[in-house]
Enzyme design. Structure first.
Site, short mmCIF file in Angstrom:
data_model
loop_
_atom_site.label_atom_id
_atom_site.label_comp_id
_atom_site.label_asym_id
_atom_site.label_seq_id
_atom_site.Cartn_x
_atom_site.Cartn_y
_atom_site.Cartn_z
N GLU A 196 0.82 -1.20 0.00
CA GLU A 196 0.00 0.00 0.00
C GLU A 196 0.86 1.26 0.00
OE1 GLU A 196 -3.22 0.18 -0.45
OE2 GLU A 196 -3.25 -2.02 -0.62
N HIS B 216 2.91 -10.45 -9.39
CA HIS B 216 4.35 -10.71 -9.37
C HIS B 216 5.08 -9.61 -8.58
CE1 HIS B 216 8.40 -11.79 -10.56
NE2 HIS B 216 8.59 -10.55 -10.97
N SER B 217 4.71 -8.39 -8.83
CA SER B 217 5.27 -7.24 -8.12
C SER B 217 4.29 -6.08 -8.29
CB SER B 217 6.65 -6.87 -8.68
OG SER B 217 6.52 -6.32 -9.99
N SER C 165 18.78 -9.22 -8.76
CA SER C 165 17.64 -9.30 -9.68
C SER C 165 17.75 -10.37 -10.77
CB SER C 165 17.41 -7.94 -10.35
OG SER C 165 16.84 -7.03 -9.44
#
Length: 469
Positions: free
Chosen positions: A146, A361-362, A232
């Site tokens: 959020e 996923h993100s 990553s």
């Protein structure tokens, strides 16, 4: 070439004639002791041998001999790597077995113990801490997500639906075990004592961030907790994990390496390189695959044709198991056993944890574009690992609704406070962009730093005011 072929046939013929050499080959071959024999009752020795040890090289031509082809006791040939049985029947290995590899499970979806289960009992102290951390992880993920939507942080990635894999695996390990994560394992770090403020500092990239604000959010790392920095690129941590594990083996450490990855990572070359390296070097590393059904928007049906990930381990000579990743007790027991084998027997282990990625996923992804809402809702409500484990903990009388309400309220306040404190903390100075690489920065780097400072000073209105120049 014809001469070589003729010679090979002569060698095979000699194999069938000398009883003495046959005895040498049969009894002294390192194939005779199965590398899968174990004192653990949880391990089944296969009927066929699989390579795990250093096998005898091809025996010299002088030793090649044997009995008649008709002798049923002598139907194997010596090759580099060991003896191989032979058959006159041409038979291809099927691409997959008719039955899928079963999934180890302790609790059903109602949090009840499955019958005839010989799992290792978990103490109240461990179980309650596991549940508290699972709930903390769930609330932390929701609030940071959020915060990203509010523009307070630039990026975030949740572990909704995979809380049991995170927390239960961490609970089964030793603090000396070294973690090489993918990027959805913040729960492992949380269980090891990484604070909510430390998570907030990293996501906001302030001066208190251990990475000095150089990494994007969720790329955590902690030397104190033996947790390598998140990287990553997909699956690069797997061959690295094999290497780190081999260093532990050389130093005779009473510890192992644990590395995590998703189903999509198994399509990378590093997956195969990592497993093969670990198997050949007999490195104490546990490979934990979170098979959550989706590699961003790519479904597993488009990822591989094998029976998931677990079957890939045998091809590399790695002991493997498939577990229910939504069952915290199954995860805890399997990882506990895997760690014991990895450390005591100095071998790699592959664990396929079956689960489902409930969240996107993100924050850069909208999973409703490629999967149905009712599918997501089913896993969120009916197969929620936090709810399943909560029912079991409550059935033991170790948890109550009063404690639940108090903990939820406390965690929300702590997360909100951590975000607010991290927001007020100063950003790292500009100089940190150029430090920690060279002992003495070379002239070209010094020139770049000088030019950057001049540019920022000329255009202060275009740069963040809270970054010290």
């Amino acid at each position: 070439m014809a001469i070589g072929f003729s010679r090979s046939r002569n060698i095979v013929s000699q194999l069938q004639k000398c009883v003495k050499t046959r005895e040498f080959l049969g009894r002294r071959s390192s194939w005779t002791s199965s590398p899968f024999q174990s004192s653990s009752s949880n391990v089944t020795s296969p009927a066929l041998f699989l390579p795990n040890l250093r096998f005898n090289s091809t025996i010299s031509e002088k030793q090649l001999a044997g009995d008649s082809d008709d002798d049923p006791q002598v139907q194997s040939l010596d090759f580099p790597g060991g003896r191989v049985p032979y058959t006159s029947e041409m038979k291809f290995i099927w691409e997959s077995s008719q039955n899928r590899v079963p999934c180890y499970r302790v609790l059903n979806d109602n949090g009840e113990l499955i019958r005839n289960n010989n799992f290792q009992q978990v103490s109240k102290e461990i179980a309650v801490k596991m549940y508290k951390d699972m709930l903390t992880l769930q609330i932390m993920d929701n609030m940071f997500y959020e915060a990203q939507r509010q523009g307070r942080i630039s990026f975030y990635l949740t572990s909704f639906g995979e809380e049991a894999i995170n927390i239960a695996s961490a609970a089964a390990l030793s603090k000396d075990d070294i973690i090489l994560p993918q990027y959805r394992e913040q729960g492992v770090l949380l269980h090891r004592g990484f604070t909510l403020l430390e998570f907030a500092n990293q996501c906001l990239g302030n001066k208190a961030d251990h990475g000095k604000g150089r990494q994007m959010p969720i790329h955590y790392g902690s030397n104190r907790h033996n947790y390598f920095n998140v990287s990553s690129p997909i699956a690069t941590q797997l061959p690295q994990a094999a290497g780190v594990a081999y260093s532990l083996k050389m130093d005779k450490k009473d510890a192992c390496v644990v590395t995590y990855f998703g189903d999509g990572g198994t399509s990378e070359g590093d997956f195969h390189a990592g497993l093969n390296f670990a198997a050949v070097m007999e490195a104490p590393v546990i490979f934990i695959c979170r098979n959550n059904g989706w590699a961003i928007s790519t479904n597993i049906s488009e990822q591989f044709r094998s029976d998931g990930i677990v079957v890939k381990g045998q091809a590399y000579g790695i002991r493997s198991i498939r577990i229910d990743g939504n069952d915290a007790l199954a995860v805890y027991n399997a990882i506990h056993a895997a760690r014991d084998m990895a450390v005591r027997e100095q071998r790699p282990i592959l664990v396929e944890a079956m689960t489902y990625r409930v969240g996107h996923h993100s924050t850069s992804d909208d999973s409703t574009k490629y999967r149905a809402l009712d599918e997501i809702e089913y896993w969120k409500m009916s197969r929620n690992p936090v709810s399943i484990f909560k029912k079991w903990v409550e059935s033991n009388g170790w948890w109550s609704e009063t404690e639940e309400a108090e903990l939820q309220s406390s965690i929300r306040k702590q997360v909100l406070q951590a975000i607010q404190v991290a927001e007020r903390t100063e950003k790292p100075p500009l100089a940190e962009l150029f430090s920690d690489v060279y002992d003495h920065p070379p002239p070209n780097l010094q020139e770049q730093e000088k030019q950057l400072r001049e540019t920022v000073n000329r255009n202060r209105q275009n740069y963040p005011s809270d970054v010290p120049v």
